[in-house]
Design an enzyme around this catalytic site. Structure first.
Site, short mmCIF file in Angstrom:
data_model
loop_
_atom_site.label_atom_id
_atom_site.label_comp_id
_atom_site.label_asym_id
_atom_site.label_seq_id
_atom_site.Cartn_x
_atom_site.Cartn_y
_atom_site.Cartn_z
N TYR A 1 26.93 16.08 1.58
CA TYR A 1 28.17 15.28 1.54
C TYR A 1 29.06 15.68 0.36
O TYR A 1 30.28 15.62 0.46
CB TYR A 1 27.83 13.80 1.40
CG TYR A 1 27.75 13.05 2.70
CD1 TYR A 1 26.78 13.38 3.64
CD2 TYR A 1 28.62 12.00 2.97
CE1 TYR A 1 26.69 12.67 4.83
CE2 TYR A 1 28.54 11.29 4.16
CZ TYR A 1 27.58 11.64 5.08
OH TYR A 1 27.50 10.92 6.25
N LYS B 1 13.09 17.61 5.54
CA LYS B 1 13.03 18.74 6.47
C LYS B 1 12.45 19.91 5.68
O LYS B 1 13.03 21.01 5.59
CB LYS B 1 14.43 19.03 7.03
CG LYS B 1 14.47 20.01 8.19
CD LYS B 1 13.89 19.47 9.49
CE LYS B 1 13.80 20.56 10.55
NZ LYS B 1 13.12 20.10 11.78
N ASP C 1 13.22 15.04 12.23
CA ASP C 1 13.24 14.99 13.70
C ASP C 1 12.15 14.05 14.22
O ASP C 1 12.37 13.23 15.11
CB ASP C 1 13.13 16.40 14.32
CG ASP C 1 12.00 17.24 13.74
OD1 ASP C 1 11.39 16.84 12.72
OD2 ASP C 1 11.71 18.31 14.31
N ASP D 1 22.32 8.89 6.78
CA ASP D 1 23.48 8.48 7.58
C ASP D 1 23.07 8.32 9.03
O ASP D 1 23.37 7.31 9.69
CB ASP D 1 24.59 9.53 7.44
CG ASP D 1 25.81 9.19 8.28
OD1 ASP D 1 26.23 8.02 8.24
OD2 ASP D 1 26.33 10.08 8.97
N ASP E 1 21.97 4.53 11.29
CA ASP E 1 22.65 4.08 12.51
C ASP E 1 21.63 3.87 13.62
O ASP E 1 21.71 2.89 14.37
CB ASP E 1 23.68 5.13 12.99
CG ASP E 1 25.09 4.80 12.53
OD1 ASP E 1 25.23 4.10 11.50
OD2 ASP E 1 26.05 5.25 13.19
C1 IPM Z 1 28.41 5.40 6.64
C2 IPM Z 1 29.59 6.09 7.27
C3 IPM Z 1 30.21 7.00 6.23
C4 IPM Z 1 29.18 8.04 5.87
C5 IPM Z 1 31.54 7.64 6.62
C6 IPM Z 1 32.55 6.60 7.06
C7 IPM Z 1 32.10 8.47 5.51
O1 IPM Z 1 29.21 6.76 8.42
O2 IPM Z 1 28.60 4.67 5.65
O3 IPM Z 1 27.30 5.57 7.14
O4 IPM Z 1 29.08 9.07 6.56
O5 IPM Z 1 28.46 7.85 4.90
MG MG Z 2 27.20 6.44 8.99
#
Ligand code: IPM
Ligand code: MG
Length: 362
Positions: A135, A190, A222, A246, A250
Site C-alpha cells: 500500500y 505468503k 490462500d 484488506d 471483507d
Molecule cells: C478498507 C478500504 C481501503 C483500503 C480503501 C478505501 C483505501 O478498502 O479500509 O479496507 O484498501 O484499505
Molecule cells: Mg477494504
C-alpha cells in the site's frame, strides 16, 4: 476530550449523524468538531484531505469517520480520489494497527450466506497492519520495462516491503489482543512465495517467544481465504499484512451476514485512533435514509473504549444495540421475515431511546 467528526461521502453523513446523537445521549462532555473529507472535501476545496481536516484529526483524541468514495470520482487522478483521504489519515497519524472484528450476532445468523451452524457464535478479530506493505511501499509508478517478459513495453509497479519494527509492533498488538480472548493467533502470510512474508513469518515467530501463553500458528493467505468459508470458527485472532488484511477482512465481515453491523478501529502507538464502520460509502443507497447506522454507532463505542477511556459508556452503547436488535428492529440489509424494517433515523432513535431508557416501539 476532542473528537474530530469526518462524515465523508455517500451514506457517511447519515450514519455519522446517528452515532453523534447516540454520543450526545450519553451526557459526557466531549468537544466535537466536524470537517469535510473524501469526495465532499474535493468538491469544496479541491482535495480529499484538506490541510484543515488533517490538522483537526491530528489534534483530536479520536476521529469518528463515516465513509468515502463514489464511482463519480473514479476518473480523477489518483492523489485526488476520495480513498486517498483515508490513506493519508492512516499515514499521517501513524495508525498502524487496524482492528476488524467479525462477529455473528445471534439474531442475524440467518442473514449469512453460509449455513447457520458454520457461523453461529462466530467471533473473529482480524488485526491488519495498516501503514506498510504494498500500500505504501516505494518505489511505485509507471515506466518502460527494461527486462521481464516484454522489455520495452509500458509497465506499472508497486513495492511490497516491511521493516522489522513494523512487523514486531503489529505482532505484539496481536498477541496482547489474544491474551484478552481465547489466546490463539493465526499469522497469515505468503512465505512460500514472497520474501517479505518469509521475513514476516520469522519475526512473528521470534516475537511469539515473549508470549508463551499464546498459541500461534501460521497459514498461507490462500488457505486462510479457504478456511474462512470452510470453518471460520477455528479462528480467533488473525494477524496479517495490509494487503492480505484488506481482502480477508471483507471476506470475514461478509460471512457474518452483518457487514452493516461491524465497527473498526485504527490505532497508533499513543492510542489515538480512527473509528469507522467496516462497510463503505454505498452511494447506491445514499440519501435515502435506509442505511444501517449500527456499525458506526458501534465504532463510536470502540472509540470510547480504546481512545477516550470511557469503557462504561462503551458498554452502554453496546447493550443498547443488543437491546434494539432483540426488540426486532432491522434496517434493510439485515431484515428478515418476522422483523420490523426501519430506516437509518428510526434505528438511531431506538438506540438513543435504549440508552436513555425510554420505551422502545416496534
Ligand atoms: C478498507 C478500504 C481501503 C483500503 C480503501 C478505501 C483505501 O478498502 O479500509 O479496507 O484498501 O484499505
Ligand atoms: Mg477494504
Amino acid at each position: 476530550m476532542k473528537i474530530a467528526v469526518l462524515p465523508g461521502d455517500g451514506i457517511g453523513t447519515e450514519i455519522v449523524a446517528e452515532a453523534i446523537r447516540v454520543l450526545d445521549a450519553l451526557d459526557l462532555s466531549f468537544e466535537m468538531e466536524t470537517a469535510l473529507v473524501g469526495g465532499a472535501a474535493y468538491e469544496a476545496h479541491g482535495h480529499p484531505l484538506p490541510e484543515a481536516t488533517l490538522k483537526l484529526a491530528k489534534e483530536a483524541d479520536a476521529v469518528l469517520f463515516g465513509a468515502v468514495g463514489d464511482w463519480k470520482y473514479d476518473k480523477l487522478e489518483r492523489p485526488l480520489r476520495p480513498e486517498q483521504a483515508i490513506l493519508g489519515l492512516r499515514k499521517n497519524l501513524g495508525l498502524f494497527a487496524n482492528f476488524r472484528p467479525a462477529i455473528c450476532y445471534e439474531q442475524l445468523v440467518g442473514a449469512s450466506s453460509l449455513k447457520p451452524e458454520l457461523i453461529a457464535g462466530l467471533d473473529i478479530l482480524i488485526i491488519r497492519e495498516l501503514t506498510g506493505d504494498i500500500y505504501f511501499g516505494q518505489p511505485r509508478g509507471r515506466r518502460t520495462a527494461v527486462d521481464g517478459h516484454f522489455p520495452g513495453a509500458e509497465e506499472a509497479f508497486d513495492t511490497m516491503r516491511y521493516s522489522r519494527p513494523e512487523v514486531e509492533r503489529i505482532a505484539r498488538v496481536a498477541f496482547e489482543a489474544a491474551r484478552k480472548r481465547s489466546k490463539r493467533v493465526t499469522s497469515v502470510d505468503k512465505a512460500n512465495v514472497l520474501e517479505t512474508f518469509q521475513f514476516w513469518k520469522d519475526i512473528v515467530t521470534e516475537v511469539h517467544k515473549d508470549y508463551p501463553d499464546i498459541e500461534l500458528d501460521h497459514m498461507y493467505v490462500d488457505n486462510a481465504a479457504m478456511q474462512l468459508v470452510k470453518a471460520p470458527k477455528k479462528f480467533d485472532v488473525i494477524v496479517t499484512g495490509n494487503m492480505f488484511g484488506d481482502i480477508l477482512s471483507d471476506e470475514a465481515a461478509m460471512l457474518t451476514g452483518s457487514i452493516g453491523m461491524l465497527p473498526s478501529a485504527s490505532l497508533n502507538s499513543s492510542n489515538q485512533g480512527l473509528y469507522e464502520p467496516s462497510h463503505g460509502s454505498a452511494p447506491d443507497i445514499a440519501g435515502k435514509g435506509v442505511a444501517n447506522p449500527l456499525a458506526t454507532i458501534l465504532s463510536a463505542a470502540m472509540m470510547l473504549r480504546f481512545s477516550l477511556n470511557q469503557a462504561e459508556a462503551a458498554d452502554r452503547i453496546e447493550s443498547a444495540v443488543k437491546h434494539v436488535l432483540a426488540s426486532g428492529l432491522r434496517t434493510g440489509d439485515i431484515w428478515s421475515e418476522g422483523t420490523k424494517r426501519v430506516g437509518t433515523r428510526e434505528m438511531g432513535d431506538a438506540v438513543v431511546a435504549a440508552i436513555t431508557k425510554k420505551t422502545i416501539t416496534g
